[in-house]
Design a protein around this motif. Structure first.
Motif, PDB file in Angstrom:
ATOM      1  N   UNK A   4       0.923  -0.988  -0.224  1.00 28.23           N
ATOM      2  CA  UNK A   4      -0.245   0.329   0.247  1.00 28.23           C
ATOM      3  C   UNK A   4       0.926   1.115   0.521  1.00 28.23           C
ATOM      4  N   UNK A   5       2.000   1.463   0.653  1.00 31.03           N
ATOM      5  CA  UNK A   5       2.827   2.448   0.714  1.00 31.03           C
ATOM      6  C   UNK A   5       3.697   2.534  -0.618  1.00 31.03           C
ATOM      7  N   UNK A   6       4.249   1.477  -0.992  1.00 32.30           N
ATOM      8  CA  UNK A   6       4.670   1.603  -1.982  1.00 32.30           C
ATOM      9  C   UNK A   6       3.937   2.263  -3.548  1.00 32.30           C
ATOM     10  N   UNK A   7       2.543   1.423  -3.022  1.00 30.42           N
ATOM     11  CA  UNK A   7       1.358   2.385  -4.028  1.00 30.42           C
ATOM     12  C   UNK A   7       1.085   3.643  -4.375  1.00 30.42           C
ATOM     13  N   UNK A   8       1.334   4.289  -3.385  1.00 24.30           N
ATOM     14  CA  UNK A   8       0.445   5.580  -3.182  1.00 24.30           C
ATOM     15  C   UNK A   8       2.297   6.598  -3.381  1.00 24.30           C
ATOM     16  N   UNK A   9       2.988   5.639  -2.839  1.00 22.23           N
ATOM     17  CA  UNK A   9       4.210   6.369  -3.323  1.00 22.23           C
ATOM     18  C   UNK A   9       4.781   6.813  -4.817  1.00 22.23           C
ATOM     19  N   UNK A  10       4.270   5.910  -5.830  1.00 24.16           N
ATOM     20  CA  UNK A  10       4.465   5.811  -6.281  1.00 24.16           C
ATOM     21  C   UNK A  10       3.260   6.537  -7.829  1.00 24.16           C
ATOM     22  N   UNK A  11       2.338   6.936  -6.845  1.00 23.60           N
ATOM     23  CA  UNK A  11       0.502   7.572  -7.675  1.00 23.60           C
ATOM     24  C   UNK A  11       1.088   8.780  -7.199  1.00 23.60           C
ATOM     25  N   UNK A  12       1.062   9.271  -6.118  1.00 28.80           N
ATOM     26  CA  UNK A  12       1.054  10.660  -5.146  1.00 28.80           C
ATOM     27  C   UNK A  12       3.044  11.440  -5.341  1.00 28.80           C
ATOM     28  N   UNK A  13       3.617  10.697  -5.156  1.00 31.49           N
ATOM     29  CA  UNK A  13       4.921  10.799  -4.973  1.00 31.49           C
ATOM     30  C   UNK A  13       5.496  11.290  -3.316  1.00 31.49           C
TER      31      UNK A  13
ATOM     32  N   UNK B 134       5.886  12.456   7.882  1.00 29.14           N
ATOM     33  CA  UNK B 134       4.757  11.421   7.149  1.00 29.14           C
ATOM     34  C   UNK B 134       5.870  10.923   6.162  1.00 29.14           C
ATOM     35  N   UNK B 135       6.982  11.069   6.065  1.00 26.91           N
ATOM     36  CA  UNK B 135       8.226  10.876   6.128  1.00 26.91           C
ATOM     37  C   UNK B 135       8.971   9.309   6.342  1.00 26.91           C
TER      38      UNK B 135
END
Length: 229
Positions: free
Chosen positions: A12-21, A62-63
């Motif tokens: 979930x973290x990877x998906x959101x970071x790929x999408x939103x940065x 949130x880092x």
């Protein structure tokens, strides 16, 4: 090896970071994994950090940084998915998933007093493999090392590992992890008496302790025990 929840959170973290940065908030993680409290997310993140999959960056809200991925997630064509809010009830005759697996890793969240309450500990010290049949229901579980002898007549000895199902309510007679005045944690038998809470030992050398209802917060219920000889 990661637990199912750890893998779901990492994906979930990877998906959101790929999408939103940027990584998702703790509230978003809690909702995505269908957990009742953010403390469960804190424990999952700590476990992922200890295993070297993520890194928390200091002085930034949130880092989170993904350091590596499990081998299965790196294989081409493998796309694990986290689906929020789509759970359906299992057939009545079905066994819980936990009962069908040989073992599941649980975080050991430090020590719990079976005696005079000690300061609450909420940091993962290590992980332990627990038989799936020991886990009760669908909720989040964790383990604690017992310190003290106040529950010996309930079969709980100093040095045992107790398996706890995270929940905030208890029935009379349940053995629970109780947080006393938001400072001290103890393992005792729970009884409600009017507006008071009795925390009962299972050793005649210890007196029952009475507290106002608002001074005791249930953190979980005992569902299993592991002993090393």
């Amino acid at each position: 090896m990661l637990t199912r929840k750890q893998l779901e959170l990492l994906d979930f973290i990877k998906t959101r970071m790929d999408r939103d940065g940027v990584p998702p908030s703790f509230d978003e993680m809690k909702e995505a994994l269908d957990l009742k409290s953010k403390s469960g997310i804190h424990r999952l993140i700590t476990a992922l950090e200890e295993r070297g999959f993520i890194r928390r960056l200091a002085h930034r809200a949130r880092a989170l940084e993904i350091v590596k991925l499990p081998e299965a997630m790196e294989k081409p064509g493998f796309t694990p998915r986290v689906i929020a809010g789509s759970k359906v009830d299992a057939p009545k005759a079905a066994l819980p998933v936990q009962a069908l697996v040989d073992a599941m890793e649980l975080p050991v969240m430090g020590r719990i007093a079976a005696g005079v309450p000690i300061e609450a500990i909420a940091e993962v010290s290590h992980h332990i493999a627990v038989p799936g049949s020991m886990l009760s229901g669908r909720g989040h579980h964790y383990a604690l090392e017992v310190k003290g002898d106040s529950m010996i007549e309930a079969g709980i000895n100093d040095g045992d590992i107790v398996v706890i199902r995270e929940q905030s309510t208890a029935d009379n007679g349940d053995i629970v992890v109780a947080l006393v005045e938001e400072q001290e944690a103890t393992l005792k038998r729970f009884r409600r008496k009017g507006g008071m809470i009795a925390l009962e030992a299972a050793n005649p050398a210890y007196e029952t302790r009475l507290f106002p209802d608002h001074a005791v917060r249930v953190q979980g219920r005992l569902v299993g025990l592991i002993r090393t000889y």
